[in-house]
Design an enzyme around this catalytic site. Structure first.
Site, mmCIF file in Angstrom:
data_model
loop_
_atom_site.group_PDB
_atom_site.id
_atom_site.type_symbol
_atom_site.label_atom_id
_atom_site.label_comp_id
_atom_site.label_asym_id
_atom_site.label_seq_id
_atom_site.Cartn_x
_atom_site.Cartn_y
_atom_site.Cartn_z
ATOM 1 N N LYS A 112 1.060 -1.133 -0.275
ATOM 2 C CA LYS A 112 -0.182 -0.284 -0.141
ATOM 3 C C LYS A 112 0.910 1.476 0.103
ATOM 4 O O LYS A 112 0.764 1.964 -0.785
ATOM 5 C CB LYS A 112 -1.265 -0.020 0.933
ATOM 6 N N ASP A 115 -11.146 2.802 3.043
ATOM 7 C CA ASP A 115 -11.622 1.264 3.239
ATOM 8 C C ASP A 115 -13.038 1.143 3.079
ATOM 9 O O ASP A 115 -13.403 0.215 2.497
ATOM 10 C CB ASP A 115 -10.973 1.092 4.417
ATOM 11 N N GLN A 130 -4.709 -1.316 9.200
ATOM 12 C CA GLN A 130 -4.980 -2.982 8.865
ATOM 13 C C GLN A 130 -5.266 -3.866 9.331
ATOM 14 O O GLN A 130 -4.746 -3.901 10.696
ATOM 15 C CB GLN A 130 -3.373 -2.679 8.427
#
Ligand code: GUN
Length: 278
Positions: A51, A118, A95
């Site tokens: 990422k 997200d 995460q």
């Protein structure tokens, strides 16, 4: 049978994003994503590294925070609170999965919904359910983009999603419904799964079990999208038995190189969208 090349489609979208990032920077807005990782799960470490690298390649600034697994939850809460208030930060990502002692739901819910790139929050899932604008969860959004770039007509099609997770299955079904598909969600308690999947014009496998979908479960000419990332005999494989299903499908995504690259691309897309809206 045609293969949907997720890597190539992802690169095309990233090139467009790069140009948009440059344009924003000329207006003195520098898109910025904060990535928080707790503990040292090896798979998560790879995802986080990818990422951050993707941000660098696209010109998006990234802030990386790594806590030991024994960090106090309060300390992570404090960091999220300060990132929420920081106008130079456009996206915040924690995460997952988190080490077990953490209240994952509470930490994710702490992220300001305007920075929830997200698309995991109740607000953004709710916006999706209502057909309103918001951040769409990256993996299912990536699947929609794969279908669109491959000129697959979604409206009126029988779409079957296997898997009902909050991060993939449920938002996937909502996005397909938004595109006017007739949607069925299947899961571990579904009876006569094969009978349902055999009717799918578009079949999305998001179960998390290696080679779960076999040729006898697939209609001739179906479009098959494999969201799975599993390890089998040291190899990365999907939820679909590619070798046999690819003989029946009109289009199919490989693993790796299908849906995977799109998840990060849509994260970049959402971060840019957040920066543009400020
Ligand atoms: N873990 C695996 N995939 C994801 C993702 O897309 N976002 C976050 N935050 N964690 C993940």
């Amino acid at each position: 049978m045609g293969i949907i090349d997720g890597k190539a489609i992802s690169l095309r979208i990233r090139e467009e994003l790069k140009e948009k990032v440059s344009a924003l920077k000329k207006r003195k807005i520098s898109p910025c994503l904060a990535v928080i990782m707790i503990g040292d799960d090896p798979a998560s470490a790879i995802y986080v590294r990818n990422k951050i690298k993707a941000c660098e390649d696209t010109g998006i600034k990234s802030l990386s925070y790594h806590f030991d697994a024994d960090v106090e939850e309060k300390q992570v809460e404090k960091l999220i609170d300060s990132l929420n208030c920081d106008d130079s930060v456009h996206g915040i990502l924690v995460q997952v999965p988190l080490p077990r002692k953490f209240n994952e739901k509470a930490l994710l819910a702490r992220i300001d919904v305007s920075k929830d790139v997200d698309g995991f929050s109740a607000y953004n899932i709710g916006q999706l359910a209502l057909g309103n604008d918001g951040f769409k969860s990256c993996t299912p959004y990536g699947v929609i983009k794969l279908l669109e770039y491959s000129n697959v007509d979604i409206a009126g099609k029988n779409a079957v999603v296997i898997g009902r997770s909050n991060t993939v299955g449920k938002p996937m079904a909502l996005m397909l419904l938004e595109k006017n598909a007739t949607v069925t969600i299947c899961h571990s308690k579904t009876r006569d799964l094969k009978n349902i999947t055999s009717n799918a014009d578009i079949l999305i496998a998001a179960i998390g079990k290696a080679h779960f979908v076999t040729a006898d479960m697939v209609k001739e000419g179906a479009v098959v999208i494999d969201v799975g990332i599993n390890k089998l005999d040291g190899k990365t494989v999907g939820d679909v038995c590619f070798d046999e299903v690819s003989k029946k499908a009109s289009l199919i995504t490989p693993v790796p190189g299908g849906v995977g690259p799109m998840t990060i691309t849509m994260l970049l897309f959402n971060t840019l969208k957040s920066a543009e809206s400020r």
